[in-house]
Write an enzyme that holds these catalytic residues in place. Structure first.
Site, PDB file in Angstrom:
ATOM      1  N   ASP A 124      76.310  75.274  26.358  1.00 31.20           N
ATOM      2  CA  ASP A 124      77.627  75.247  26.748  1.00 31.20           C
ATOM      3  C   ASP A 124      77.975  76.003  27.982  1.00 31.20           C
ATOM      4  O   ASP A 124      78.957  76.423  28.614  1.00 31.20           O
ATOM      5  CB  ASP A 124      78.905  75.134  25.828  1.00 31.20           C
ATOM      6  CG  ASP A 124      78.718  76.418  24.851  1.00 31.20           C
ATOM      7  OD1 ASP A 124      78.323  77.509  25.369  1.00 31.20           O
ATOM      8  OD2 ASP A 124      79.370  76.368  23.848  1.00 31.20           O
TER       9      ASP A 124
ATOM     10  N   CYS B 113      61.983  63.292  44.503  1.00 39.84           N
ATOM     11  CA  CYS B 113      60.970  62.686  44.322  1.00 39.84           C
ATOM     12  C   CYS B 113      61.513  61.229  43.429  1.00 39.84           C
ATOM     13  O   CYS B 113      60.624  60.464  43.145  1.00 39.84           O
ATOM     14  CB  CYS B 113      59.858  63.239  43.151  1.00 39.84           C
ATOM     15  SG  CYS B 113      60.647  63.211  41.576  1.00 39.84           S
TER      16      CYS B 113
ATOM     17  N   HIS C  62      68.147  75.341  23.026  1.00 47.21           N
ATOM     18  CA  HIS C  62      68.158  74.064  23.225  1.00 47.21           C
ATOM     19  C   HIS C  62      68.801  73.649  24.672  1.00 47.21           C
ATOM     20  O   HIS C  62      69.183  72.778  24.922  1.00 47.21           O
ATOM     21  CB  HIS C  62      69.338  73.724  22.388  1.00 47.21           C
ATOM     22  CG  HIS C  62      68.869  73.625  21.054  1.00 47.21           C
ATOM     23  ND1 HIS C  62      69.500  73.509  19.594  1.00 47.21           N
ATOM     24  CD2 HIS C  62      67.745  73.917  20.492  1.00 47.21           C
ATOM     25  CE1 HIS C  62      68.922  73.795  18.520  1.00 47.21           C
ATOM     26  NE2 HIS C  62      67.725  74.050  19.001  1.00 47.21           N
TER      27      HIS C  62
HETATM   28  P1  NAD Z   1      76.439  73.195  12.944  1.00 49.31           P
HETATM   29  O1  NAD Z   1      77.265  72.085  13.617  1.00 49.31           O
HETATM   30  O2  NAD Z   1      75.330  72.720  12.070  1.00 49.31           O
HETATM   31  O3  NAD Z   1      77.262  74.273  12.181  1.00 49.31           O
HETATM   32  C1  NAD Z   1      78.249  75.004  12.842  1.00 49.31           C
HETATM   33  C2  NAD Z   1      78.745  76.182  12.007  1.00 49.31           C
HETATM   34  O4  NAD Z   1      79.668  76.984  12.478  1.00 49.31           O
HETATM   35  C3  NAD Z   1      79.264  75.515  10.795  1.00 49.31           C
HETATM   36  O5  NAD Z   1      78.570  76.071   9.726  1.00 49.31           O
HETATM   37  C4  NAD Z   1      80.737  75.852  10.674  1.00 49.31           C
HETATM   38  O6  NAD Z   1      81.043  76.213   9.345  1.00 49.31           O
HETATM   39  C5  NAD Z   1      80.688  76.960  11.373  1.00 49.31           C
HETATM   40  N1  NAD Z   1      81.747  77.228  12.289  1.00 49.31           N
HETATM   41  C6  NAD Z   1      82.582  76.134  12.828  1.00 49.31           C
HETATM   42  N2  NAD Z   1      83.533  76.743  13.536  1.00 49.31           N
HETATM   43  C7  NAD Z   1      83.619  78.139  13.305  1.00 49.31           C
HETATM   44  C8  NAD Z   1      84.321  79.305  13.771  1.00 49.31           C
HETATM   45  N3  NAD Z   1      85.504  79.279  14.464  1.00 49.31           N
HETATM   46  N4  NAD Z   1      84.014  80.399  13.379  1.00 49.31           N
HETATM   47  C9  NAD Z   1      82.465  80.639  12.582  1.00 49.31           C
HETATM   48  N5  NAD Z   1      82.011  79.678  12.318  1.00 49.31           N
HETATM   49  C10 NAD Z   1      82.419  78.416  12.453  1.00 49.31           C
HETATM   50  O7  NAD Z   1      75.964  73.838  14.202  1.00 49.31           O
HETATM   51  P2  NAD Z   1      74.498  74.663  14.692  1.00 49.31           P
HETATM   52  O8  NAD Z   1      74.139  75.227  13.347  1.00 49.31           O
HETATM   53  O9  NAD Z   1      74.873  75.329  15.528  1.00 49.31           O
HETATM   54  O10 NAD Z   1      73.350  73.427  14.891  1.00 49.31           O
HETATM   55  C11 NAD Z   1      73.823  72.315  15.473  1.00 49.31           C
HETATM   56  C12 NAD Z   1      73.227  72.106  16.961  1.00 49.31           C
HETATM   57  O11 NAD Z   1      73.962  71.600  17.610  1.00 49.31           O
HETATM   58  C13 NAD Z   1      72.861  73.234  17.574  1.00 49.31           C
HETATM   59  O12 NAD Z   1      71.479  73.320  17.671  1.00 49.31           O
HETATM   60  C14 NAD Z   1      73.519  73.246  18.925  1.00 49.31           C
HETATM   61  O13 NAD Z   1      72.440  73.135  20.032  1.00 49.31           O
HETATM   62  C15 NAD Z   1      74.030  71.840  19.011  1.00 49.31           C
HETATM   63  N6  NAD Z   1      75.608  71.806  19.507  1.00 49.31           N
HETATM   64  C16 NAD Z   1      75.961  72.643  20.652  1.00 49.31           C
HETATM   65  C17 NAD Z   1      77.256  72.779  20.961  1.00 49.31           C
HETATM   66  C18 NAD Z   1      77.626  73.879  21.848  1.00 49.31           C
HETATM   67  O14 NAD Z   1      76.802  73.830  23.012  1.00 49.31           O
HETATM   68  N7  NAD Z   1      78.671  74.080  22.090  1.00 49.31           N
HETATM   69  C19 NAD Z   1      77.943  72.081  20.122  1.00 49.31           C
HETATM   70  C20 NAD Z   1      77.870  71.179  18.988  1.00 49.31           C
HETATM   71  C21 NAD Z   1      76.444  71.331  18.794  1.00 49.31           C
END
Ligand code: NAD
Length: 251
Positions: free
Chosen positions: A105, A158, A122
């Site tokens: 993001d 391209c 990613h």
């Molecule tokens: P996940 O969704 O598996 O886990 C996110 C974690 O964050 C959860 O355990 C949740 O409990 C915790 N969480 C949620 N809100 C929170 C807060 N305010 N403060 C602290 N913790 C909080 O996500 P992940 O482990 O990052 O993996 C999923 C994949 O999804 C990643 O590889 C990522 O690339 C991608 N992703 C990216 C975005 C983004 O770029 N913002 C958004 C969604 C998913």
């Protein structure tokens, strides 16, 4: 929680080389849903539409992607939140070696962490990449082309297929970025995980590598993670509330 915040601040103060590892949870307070929490992305979109195989083989899937992007996309003008700003503050204090993020993001950079200190495992949704010549272009430029012409934009050089410069399911992680992220994790003295469930591999190996190499591990996440038992400090709370309080004490 106040004691744990104090403990984490102490770890940061003692550290000479901190690596911050972030996941979707650091950006939920910016209005971007994570993947797995209730109301998360997978409750609204079909993950099958985000495979590289589908994207390359199906013009309909590509059109759906551009349509979604032209309506604001998954990131919809998100702004950094206080957790991103606290991490940028850590950089300014000279403590931060780098941010290693699973997020696509661009919010760490938008908050003020320099590009060369952010390792995006990613990729980044602010760019598109041509699958033919590997040229990269700003996403908003291509979205505008789609909006004007309503045709799927292709590479201006391209005519190859343009794909978001984020890793789709079925794609490998960027090798050089992953190698450098691993190297930095292995030589840090403190690794702070913020907002990651630590279940998406190989990204989730990064904090494990740091721990194995002798770094202290701290975790700030709303819910438990598989590495909690390895952490010196484990704070179950919102990143946007916890991290500014930590930085306040580091100052
Ligand atoms: P996940 O969704 O598996 O886990 C996110 C974690 O964050 C959860 O355990 C949740 O409990 C915790 N969480 C949620 N809100 C929170 C807060 N305010 N403060 C602290 N913790 C909080 O996500 P992940 O482990 O990052 O993996 C999923 C994949 O999804 C990643 O590889 C990522 O690339 C991608 N992703 C990216 C975005 C983004 O770029 N913002 C958004 C969604 C998913």
């Amino acid at each position: 929680m106040t004691d744990q915040i104090q403990e984490l601040a102490q770890l940061v103060t003692e550290s000479e080389r901190t690596v911050v590892f972030t996941g979707a949870g650091v950006s939920t307070e910016s209005g971007i849903p994570d993947f797995r929490s209730p109301g998360g992305i997978w409750s609204r979109y079909d993950p099958e539409d985000f495979t590289i195989q589908r994207f390359v083989s199906s013009p309909a899937a590509r059109r759906a992607f551009w349509q979604m992007s032209s309506e604001g996309g998954l990131l919809a003008d998100a702004e950094p939140n206080s957790a991103h700003y606290a991490i940028a503050e850590l950089h300014r204090s000279g403590k931060l070696d780098c941010v290693i993020t699973q997020n696509i993001d661009n919010l760490h950079q938008k908050a003020g962490v320099p590009d060369d200190r952010v390792f995006e495992l990613h990729g980044n949704m602010q760019r598109v990449v041509c699958l033919g010549c590997r040229s990269r272009f700003p996403m908003p430029e291509m979205v505008q082309k789609f909006q004007v012409g309503l045709d799927i934009p292709d590479c201006p050089g391209c005519r190859g297929i343009l794909k978001p410069d984020a890793v789709l399911f079925g794609e490998a992680l960027p090798v050089v970025t992953l190698r450098e992220a691993t190297r930095r994790a292995q030589r840090c003295d403190l690794c702070i995980v913020i907002g990651s469930a630590l279940v998406v591999y190989p990204a989730a190996y990064v904090p494990a590598y740091a721990r194995e190499a002798g770094a202290r591990l701290a975790i700030v996440n709303l819910t438990p993670t598989p590495l909690d038992h390895e952490a010196v400090v484990c704070i179950q709370g919102k990143a946007g509330e916890v991290m500014p309080r930590v930085l306040e004490r580091v100052k």
